[in-house]
Design an enzyme around this catalytic site. Structure first.
Site, PDB file in Angstrom:
ATOM      1  N   GLU A 122       0.846  -1.181   0.000  1.00 47.16           N
ATOM      2  CA  GLU A 122       0.000   0.000   0.000  1.00 47.16           C
ATOM      3  C   GLU A 122       0.886   1.237   0.000  1.00 47.16           C
ATOM      4  O   GLU A 122       1.831   1.316   0.806  1.00 47.16           O
ATOM      5  CB  GLU A 122      -0.925   0.025   1.221  1.00 47.16           C
ATOM      6  CG  GLU A 122      -1.939   1.140   1.151  1.00 47.16           C
ATOM      7  CD  GLU A 122      -2.921   1.138   2.320  1.00 47.16           C
ATOM      8  OE1 GLU A 122      -3.748   2.053   2.392  1.00 47.16           O
ATOM      9  OE2 GLU A 122      -2.861   0.228   3.164  1.00 47.16           O
ATOM     10  N   ASN A 170      -2.786  -6.303   5.492  1.00 49.41           N
ATOM     11  CA  ASN A 170      -2.879  -7.333   4.466  1.00 49.41           C
ATOM     12  C   ASN A 170      -3.742  -8.506   4.921  1.00 49.41           C
ATOM     13  O   ASN A 170      -3.615  -8.986   6.044  1.00 49.41           O
ATOM     14  CB  ASN A 170      -1.479  -7.858   4.127  1.00 49.41           C
ATOM     15  CG  ASN A 170      -0.448  -6.765   4.073  1.00 49.41           C
ATOM     16  OD1 ASN A 170      -0.467  -5.941   3.188  1.00 49.41           O
ATOM     17  ND2 ASN A 170       0.446  -6.758   5.049  1.00 49.41           N
ATOM     18  N   GLU A 174      -5.668  -2.651  12.741  1.00 50.00           N
ATOM     19  CA  GLU A 174      -5.359  -3.492  11.586  1.00 50.00           C
ATOM     20  C   GLU A 174      -6.292  -4.695  11.512  1.00 50.00           C
ATOM     21  O   GLU A 174      -6.683  -5.119  10.417  1.00 50.00           O
ATOM     22  CB  GLU A 174      -3.894  -3.933  11.627  1.00 50.00           C
ATOM     23  CG  GLU A 174      -2.884  -2.805  11.721  1.00 50.00           C
ATOM     24  CD  GLU A 174      -3.055  -1.725  10.662  1.00 50.00           C
ATOM     25  OE1 GLU A 174      -3.560  -2.021   9.562  1.00 50.00           O
ATOM     26  OE2 GLU A 174      -2.692  -0.565  10.926  1.00 50.00           O
ATOM     27  N   HIS A 234      -9.641  -3.724  10.035  1.00 52.15           N
ATOM     28  CA  HIS A 234      -9.583  -3.545   8.588  1.00 52.15           C
ATOM     29  C   HIS A 234     -10.044  -4.794   7.832  1.00 52.15           C
ATOM     30  O   HIS A 234     -10.366  -4.704   6.644  1.00 52.15           O
ATOM     31  CB  HIS A 234      -8.156  -3.208   8.160  1.00 52.15           C
ATOM     32  CG  HIS A 234      -7.876  -1.748   8.030  1.00 52.15           C
ATOM     33  ND1 HIS A 234      -8.710  -0.862   7.378  1.00 52.15           N
ATOM     34  CD2 HIS A 234      -6.809  -1.001   8.457  1.00 52.15           C
ATOM     35  CE1 HIS A 234      -8.187   0.348   7.411  1.00 52.15           C
ATOM     36  NE2 HIS A 234      -7.042   0.302   8.062  1.00 52.15           N
ATOM     37  N   GLU A 286      -9.877   4.157   6.149  1.00 46.32           N
ATOM     38  CA  GLU A 286      -9.031   4.596   7.260  1.00 46.32           C
ATOM     39  C   GLU A 286      -9.816   5.382   8.312  1.00 46.32           C
ATOM     40  O   GLU A 286      -9.684   5.133   9.510  1.00 46.32           O
ATOM     41  CB  GLU A 286      -7.844   5.410   6.749  1.00 46.32           C
ATOM     42  CG  GLU A 286      -6.864   4.612   5.901  1.00 46.32           C
ATOM     43  CD  GLU A 286      -6.255   3.421   6.625  1.00 46.32           C
ATOM     44  OE1 GLU A 286      -6.406   3.300   7.866  1.00 46.32           O
ATOM     45  OE2 GLU A 286      -5.621   2.591   5.946  1.00 46.32           O
TER      46      GLU A 286
END
Length: 882
Positions: A127, A271, A304, A307, A326
């Site tokens: 990213e 990820n 994270e 996400h 975000e």
């Protein structure tokens, strides 16, 4: 192709990709300097794309070995290849397979984007546009593919091989190599691809989902540091459970891996199924990590993980929609931290962070909307505006429509857009449906830059027993947006009587739900609400809980602030009252010093702090926040123009001395009581007590430096945890003398070799507010433990010096600016992302007084004129000068 800094990418120009990539099969043979990558892509034309368009794939510094279409090798005449682009003019109209072989050098990749080496491990960061540094690809977030990754490596060098998804077959190969296959069943954009290969220690655990599935959890760290990952594992499990309970989101793979590396441009990366972290946000023990570190680990682990749904399962259509993943995920991690810790203290901390980083961004040349309409370099839009202001917009949305409607809206969002790349409009449509509200006016928050200024003006009618309160909003012009429209601002309000009682709200000018909730919507430039049955002139508590990311100006009268500090039942506004009183007292000192008048005292503010100290045991964490003066950075922001850091430092320090002398006995008593030995625990209550203890020690030292130094020396020597040890060292750094240098030497001797702790050692020295500090920083750059190649080390020394030591960085001889310029120009060819972020420390240069302003402008122009400057750094410097 990476966009050069003179090419603008515009939201208005978005169009779908001409091709779709249904599956990606990667075969990656790891080698330190010559990694072989074979990518097999199943492509088809996108019905929404341009008919007959050529296939144009992105690259970045790639070496192409060969290309095949449906198994047939292509000749050089069949394609055009550069290190930054691969173009095939004639491709089959029917679905086809494209095979691309490239070579990359992980060791030479100092940008830490794409595939690179961190220590002895191979890892990736894709990213925003790092995947194109691994293979040619449609490297954009709206191209979603199912990935299968085969990795092979020297088994002794990389016994652990990880990628996205679930593990498949493994085996040994000739020559001491081995392989592992990973399959990710969920379509994802290329920026979420990840790979790790190395010799790492591992901490394993399991999590049982609500539906009864067993998920294997693993955190991979350097050998010998496994015990320091236990708190991160606990935070991960709590995050998984919380997301199930609060948002109904269950984890969807069989495994969840985290890898901690020491060389990372960011905090962490989400990820799919393989989160890669800066080890700063994984490793912790009482001996090496502070309470702030523990809280940071908890928040970033949660961020994270969250996400997985807000970013991975639903990603963003294009990089202009970055706030959609975000900002929403920051809101979610803030809510998690509030549930895990003190909600009031979490809110105060979140707002302090917003004001520290985002408000200056909104007020300067780098201002941009939460969803920008144009960018030159996407790496430069991972900003406080996108993250923190983006989170505040989501919070405002929940505030406006209520908790139940917000949850229904999130459920609709997850159901409707799972497996897609969404937009802000998609997101808002779910809440409009759930609440029945038209959110088109609210959407202005996403497209309009700048921080609105909210003002309140009240008029009390003694005869009618009414109180007319007028709310006004104004937004200053920002770059590219000279004309501003009124935004939708939810203003949480309460009125208090002269005896501190909270008054009932009655008005014919407000909806019943507004009166019941104490939440009034300001959608125009002005609104007046007249409240009935008000027995006397009330005290207004406005913007309770910081209900909108605005500036409230002017602050109430000092007498009203003191009353709010005593009686307000909203913790945020109690804290804000203390801050406003402090700001008023400090700026009164600045004005007096400029006029050559005697410096004023602040007996009312001191008396208010004494009240806080007397009741500090009820909520030590809140008391610590309320007792802390605004930082010099806060003062510079509030000053707004003609900022002289030396004046601000002197005024702030002078007030702190006055408070320390006045509250010496109370501060000493609290410090003594909280210094009683007890086992260390990172829980919120224990951390709150240590925070108050640190504030009390600072007050003692402010009133009596010799006594404070003696206490700090004793605490440093006897400390059983890093929080107490570092607090003592920080105070000694400020007080100076032989005690400081001995403490720094002892600290280094104890923790030499522990990179994260030595980062703290570098950072504290960069904050010393003395003329010799600039040379100290220069000397530290020659220290054996300093390296420009490690982002953490650069941030700890240079970043802290530029952002947290205003008096020395902004020294009138320009030495601080010269140092930063030198570092940026040296770092830019190696790691432009880090160089550009260092340059952002000058974003508020126009608010400085004229002498410093001229010095900074000259350095910015020197940077812009540098030949071969990266797109990242040139973009920041050019916008700063615009």
């Amino acid at each position: 192709m990476r966009h050069p800094s003179n090419v603008a990418v515009r939201l208005a120009d978005y169009r779908p990709a001409d091709f779709l990539i249904d599956t990606v099969a990667l075969d990656i043979s790891l080698h330190r300097t010559e990694t072989k990558v074979v990518a097999r892509l199943a492509l088809r034309r996108n019905p929404k794309g341009a008919p007959g368009a050529p296939l144009v794939l992105d690259g970045d510094e790639l070496t192409l070995v060969g290309v095949k279409v449906d198994g047939r090798p292509l000749g050089a005449q069949d394609y055009t290849a550069t290190p930054d682009q691969l173009t095939l003019t004639a491709v089959p109209e029917a679905p086809f397979t494209l095979e691309i072989e490239t070579r990359v050098d992980p060791t030479a990749n100092t940008q830490l984007s794409g595939l690179y080496r961190s220590g002895s491990a191979y890892c990736t960061q894709c990213e925003a546009e790092g995947f194109r540094r691994i293979t040619y690809f449609l490297d954009r977030p709206d191209v979603l593919s199912v990935y299968t990754t085969r990795i092979d490596a020297d088994k002794s060098e990389a016994p652990i091989l990880l990628s996205n998804g679930n593990p498949g077959e493994t085996g040994d190969l000739p020559g001491g190599r081995h392989y592992a296959v990973w399959r990710d069943p969920f379509p994802k954009p290329s920026y979420l691809f990840a790979l790790v290969g190395g010799d790492l220690g591992v901490v394993r655990d399991h999590f049982k989902t609500t539906s009864g599935r067993q998920v294997t959890l693993a955190i991979h760290v350097e050998h010998g540091k496994e015990a320091r990952a236990e708190y991160a594992m606990d935070a991960l499990k709590r995050s998984m459970r919380w997301d199930e309970e609060k948002f109904g989101r269950e984890y969807d793979l069989d495994v969840f891996n985290i890898v901690a590396v020491s060389d990372f441009n960011m905090g962490a990366m989400e990820n799919k199924g393989l989160n890669i972290f800066n080890d700063k946000y994984v490793l912790a023990s009482p001996e090496t990590a502070t309470d702030v570190d523990y809280a940071g680990i908890e928040a970033v682990i949660a961020h994270e993980y969250f996400h997985n749904w807000t970013g991975n399962r639903i990603t963003c259509r294009d990089w202009f929609q970055l706030c959609l993943k975000e900002g929403l995920t920051v809101f979610r991690d803030q809510e998690f931290s509030a549930d895990m810790r003190s909600r009031a203290v979490e809110r105060i901390g979140d707002v302090r962070g917003l004001r520290l980083a985002q408000f200056p961004e909104d007020a300067g040349p780098l201002a941009h909307p939460v969803r920008p309409e144009v960018y030159h370099e996407i790496n430069n839009f991972y900003t406080a505006t996108v993250y923190e202001k983006g989170a505040e917009i989501v919070r405002m949305l929940r505030t406006l429509i209520g908790d139940d409607c917000f949850r229904r809206g999130m459920d609709i969002y997850f159901e409707r857009f799972d497996g897609t790349a969404a937009t802000v409009e998609d997101f808002l449509s779910c809440f409009a449906e759930a609440s029945g509200r038209d959110l088109s006016h609210f959407a202005l928050w996403y497209s309009q830059a700048g921080t609105p200024v909210l003002s309140t003006e009240g008029s009390y009618d003694q005869n009618a027993k009414t109180f007319a309160l007028t709310l006004r909003q104004e937004i200053a012009p920002t770059p590219g947006q000279q004309e501003k429209k009124p935004a939708v601002i939810p203003v949480a309000l309460a009125l208090f009587g002269q005896n501190g009682e909270k008054l009932d709200l009655e008005s014919a000018d407000a909806r019943p739900d507004e009166l019941a909730r104490g939440l009034f919507e300001l959608s125009d430039s002005t609104r007046t609400v007249t409240f009935k049955n008000i027995p006397s002139q009330p005290v207004v508590s406005a913007l309770r809980g910081f209900s909108a990311p605005v500036r409230l100006e002017p602050a109430p009268a000092s007498a009203d602030l003191e009353k709010l500090l005593a009686c307000d039942d909203d913790p945020f506004n109690r804290w804000q009252a203390a801050q406003s009183l402090a700001l008023r007292a400090i700026f009164a000192r600045v004005d007096a010093a400029r006029a050559g008048a005697p410096l004023p005292s602040a007996p009312g503010y001191v008396a208010a702090l004494r009240t806080i100290l007397s009741g500090a045991d009820a909520d030590p964490a809140f008391a610590a926040q309320a007792l802390s003066l605004p930082s010099e950075t806060d003062l510079a922001r509030e000053a707004g123009s003609n900022v002289d850091p030396d004046e601000l430092f002197a005024a702030r320090f002078g007030l702190l001395e006055e408070i320390g002398r006045a509250l010496a006995s109370e501060a000493e008593a609290i410090y003594a009581r909280l210094s009683e030995a007890s086992p260390y625990s990172p829980d919120a209550a224990s951390a709150g007590r240590r925070s108050l203890k640190t504030v009390a020690l600072d007050l003692v030292a402010a009133g009596d430096p010799a006594k404070g130094s003696a206490l700090a020396e004793s605490q440093f020597a006897a400390a059983g945890n890093m929080t107490d040890r570092l607090a003592a060292l920080a105070l000694l750094a400020l007080l100076g003398g032989d005690a400081r240098e001995k403490a720094f030497a002892a600290f280094y001797a104890q923790f030499e070799g522990d990179a994260l702790v030595i980062d703290k050692w570098f950072a504290l020295q960069a904050t010393i507010p003395e003329p010799a500090t600039t040379q100290r920083v220069i000397d530290l750059m020659s220290h054996p433990d300093f390296s420009l190649s490690n982002p953490n080390r650069v941030r700890s020394l240079i970043g802290v010096f530029a952002n947290a030591n205003l008096t020395r960085f902004h020294a009138l001889d320009g030495s601080g600016y010269d140092l930063l310029t030198k570092i940026i120009l040296e770092l830019d060819p190696k790691n432009p992302q880090v160089a550009a972020r260092l340059l952002s420390s000058l974003r508020s240069w126009r608010t400085m007084e004229p002498r410093r302003r001229a010095l900074i402008e000259a350095r910015l122009r020197r940077i812009v004129a540098q030949e071969g400057l990266s797109a990242d750094t040139k973009d920041i410097a050019t916008r700063a000068l615009a």
